[in-house]
Design a protein around this motif. Sequence first.
Motif, PDB file in Angstrom:
ATOM      1  N   LEU A  83       6.132 -11.824  11.520  1.00 14.70           N
ATOM      2  CA  LEU A  83       5.863 -10.327  10.953  1.00 14.70           C
ATOM      3  C   LEU A  83       4.529  -9.846  11.298  1.00 14.70           C
ATOM      4  CD1 LEU A  83       6.244  -7.552   9.156  1.00 14.70           C
ATOM      5  CD2 LEU A  83       5.725  -9.494   7.595  1.00 14.70           C
ATOM      6  N   VAL A  84       4.037  -8.898  12.479  1.00 12.49           N
ATOM      7  CA  VAL A  84       2.996  -7.937  12.358  1.00 12.49           C
ATOM      8  C   VAL A  84       2.712  -7.138  11.756  1.00 12.49           C
ATOM      9  CG1 VAL A  84       1.297  -7.503  13.634  1.00 12.49           C
ATOM     10  CG2 VAL A  84       2.877  -9.672  14.307  1.00 12.49           C
ATOM     11  N   ASN A  85       2.097  -7.353  10.287  1.00 15.42           N
ATOM     12  CA  ASN A  85       1.460  -5.839   9.879  1.00 15.42           C
ATOM     13  C   ASN A  85       0.310  -4.962  10.370  1.00 15.42           C
ATOM     14  OD1 ASN A  85       3.874  -6.257   7.125  1.00 15.42           O
ATOM     15  ND2 ASN A  85       2.719  -7.955   6.592  1.00 15.42           N
ATOM     16  N   ASN A  86       1.173  -4.111  11.192  1.00 12.58           N
ATOM     17  CA  ASN A  86       0.337  -3.755  11.885  1.00 12.58           C
ATOM     18  C   ASN A  86      -0.473  -2.235  10.975  1.00 12.58           C
ATOM     19  OD1 ASN A  86      -2.256  -2.735  13.841  1.00 12.58           O
ATOM     20  ND2 ASN A  86       0.605  -1.801  14.267  1.00 12.58           N
ATOM     21  N   ALA A  87       1.063  -1.382  10.428  1.00 11.97           N
ATOM     22  CA  ALA A  87       1.010  -0.012   9.988  1.00 11.97           C
ATOM     23  C   ALA A  87      -0.790   0.058   9.431  1.00 11.97           C
ATOM     24  CB  ALA A  87       1.975   0.463   9.425  1.00 11.97           C
ATOM     25  N   GLY A  88      -1.028   1.965   9.548  1.00 11.66           N
ATOM     26  CA  GLY A  88      -1.636   1.954   8.985  1.00 11.66           C
ATOM     27  C   GLY A  88      -2.303   3.178   9.414  1.00 11.66           C
ATOM     28  N   PHE A  89      -3.473   3.811   8.315  1.00 15.03           N
ATOM     29  CA  PHE A  89      -4.149   4.966   8.876  1.00 15.03           C
ATOM     30  C   PHE A  89      -5.052   4.746   8.100  1.00 15.03           C
ATOM     31  CE2 PHE A  89      -1.056   6.144   5.022  1.00 15.03           C
ATOM     32  CZ  PHE A  89      -2.039   7.430   4.267  1.00 15.03           C
ATOM     33  N   GLY A  90      -5.941   5.979   8.519  1.00 15.89           N
ATOM     34  CA  GLY A  90      -7.601   5.978   7.417  1.00 15.89           C
ATOM     35  C   GLY A  90      -7.606   7.094   6.837  1.00 15.89           C
ATOM     36  N   LEU A  91      -8.041   7.503   6.422  1.00 15.06           N
ATOM     37  CA  LEU A  91      -8.572   9.440   5.374  1.00 15.06           C
ATOM     38  C   LEU A  91     -10.049   9.867   5.736  1.00 15.06           C
ATOM     39  CD1 LEU A  91      -6.830   8.857   1.548  1.00 15.06           C
ATOM     40  CD2 LEU A  91      -5.938   9.373   3.921  1.00 15.06           C
ATOM     41  N   GLN A 104      -2.898   7.856  -2.871  1.00 15.38           N
ATOM     42  CA  GLN A 104      -2.179   6.903  -2.542  1.00 15.38           C
ATOM     43  C   GLN A 104      -1.000   6.069  -2.146  1.00 15.38           C
ATOM     44  OE1 GLN A 104      -1.452   5.325  -6.471  1.00 15.38           O
ATOM     45  NE2 GLN A 104      -0.251   3.996  -5.087  1.00 15.38           N
ATOM     46  N   ALA A 105      -0.777   7.094  -0.994  1.00 19.18           N
ATOM     47  CA  ALA A 105      -0.120   6.888   0.170  1.00 19.18           C
ATOM     48  C   ALA A 105      -0.867   5.912   0.931  1.00 19.18           C
ATOM     49  CB  ALA A 105      -0.188   8.029   1.180  1.00 19.18           C
ATOM     50  N   GLN A 106      -1.959   6.164   1.452  1.00 16.61           N
ATOM     51  CA  GLN A 106      -2.460   5.447   1.961  1.00 16.61           C
ATOM     52  C   GLN A 106      -2.822   3.525   1.568  1.00 16.61           C
ATOM     53  OE1 GLN A 106      -7.239   5.137   3.897  1.00 16.61           O
ATOM     54  NE2 GLN A 106      -7.254   4.181   2.283  1.00 16.61           N
ATOM     55  N   GLN A 107      -2.952   3.350   0.185  1.00 17.00           N
ATOM     56  CA  GLN A 107      -2.323   2.362  -0.499  1.00 17.00           C
ATOM     57  C   GLN A 107      -1.439   1.911  -0.642  1.00 17.00           C
ATOM     58  OE1 GLN A 107      -5.799   1.340  -1.480  1.00 17.00           O
ATOM     59  NE2 GLN A 107      -6.425   2.652  -0.191  1.00 17.00           N
ATOM     60  N   GLY A 146     -15.124   2.922   0.720  1.00 15.97           N
ATOM     61  CA  GLY A 146     -14.426   3.494  -0.422  1.00 15.97           C
ATOM     62  C   GLY A 146     -13.475   2.358  -0.446  1.00 15.97           C
ATOM     63  N   THR A 147     -11.921   3.633  -0.577  1.00 16.55           N
ATOM     64  CA  THR A 147     -10.610   2.830  -0.719  1.00 16.55           C
ATOM     65  C   THR A 147     -10.496   2.485   0.810  1.00 16.55           C
ATOM     66  OG1 THR A 147      -9.699   5.035  -0.087  1.00 16.55           O
ATOM     67  CG2 THR A 147     -10.365   4.772  -2.524  1.00 16.55           C
ATOM     68  N   TYR A 148     -10.502   2.837   1.381  1.00 16.92           N
ATOM     69  CA  TYR A 148     -10.148   2.002   2.341  1.00 16.92           C
ATOM     70  C   TYR A 148     -10.648   0.178   2.726  1.00 16.92           C
ATOM     71  CZ  TYR A 148      -8.571   0.686   7.963  1.00 16.92           C
ATOM     72  OH  TYR A 148      -8.522   0.302   9.294  1.00 16.92           O
ATOM     73  N   SER A 149     -11.993   0.560   2.636  1.00 18.87           N
ATOM     74  CA  SER A 149     -12.614  -0.705   2.774  1.00 18.87           C
ATOM     75  C   SER A 149     -11.560  -1.690   1.729  1.00 18.87           C
ATOM     76  CB  SER A 149     -13.855  -0.557   2.463  1.00 18.87           C
ATOM     77  OG  SER A 149     -14.641   0.373   3.828  1.00 18.87           O
ATOM     78  N   ALA A 150     -11.720  -1.077   0.094  1.00 18.63           N
ATOM     79  CA  ALA A 150     -11.143  -1.689  -0.512  1.00 18.63           C
ATOM     80  C   ALA A 150     -10.174  -2.523  -0.367  1.00 18.63           C
ATOM     81  CB  ALA A 150     -10.928  -0.609  -1.899  1.00 18.63           C
TER      82      ALA A 150
END
Length: 253
Positions: A83-91, A104-107, A146-150
Amino acid sequence: MSTALVTGATAGIGHAFASQLAARGSDLVLVARDEQRLTEVATSLREQHGVAVEVLPADLVEADELARVEARLADRARPVDLLVNNAGFGLKGRFLDNDVDTEQAQQDVLVRAVMRLSHAALGPMVDRGAGGIINVSSVAAYLPRGTYSAAKAWVNSFSHWLHQEYRPAGVTVTVLCPGFVRTEFHQRLGTDPDSTAPRPLWLTPDRLVREALADHDAGRATSIPSKRYKAIVAAARVVPGSALQRFQALGRK
């Protein structure tokens, strides 16, 4: 014949994972929101490498669509070996500049999906005594951003624990911590990559994935690409947060 499931598989790091795994002879399950792009990528990989490619359109923010991917991973009749969990995005904006639902969607994508998909995959892998997970995190996990780093710090901690917990059962979990990579990520943020970070800090997806797969094959819990980023992470672990503000500012232009 092994099978790998890759999220965010239509571009950038995810596409590089899909391509290199197909070149190794792995069958694929490709997950992304855009069904048309998924179909195009799948057709190309089938033609180039002669592997079976399954398309699974899903928006991982949506619980019911995420559940479809979980069900595919949990299907013992059609085992997934990696499994490669790669999906993501930043703000782009700061915390208070963003709507809380967007945060919340980012999290949901960076944390909830990684947790739930890992849980779904691990059961069958542990039962078989073999399998692997690569969770794509970020060097930002070591920096105050920020929340991306968290979220990425959570991915690091979670992945390291999974590796220690399930390595004796035959499952290798590797967390990949890229820095700046030339993908669509910054375009989606609306930023100019060439003004975002110095040129020496940029990596290509192909190089990043080659190193990540080599580290995973070697059973390593963490993959940090290039000597430059290894040095940055080493410094971030010992340098006070106030001294990291200059690097923190990168990516906000």
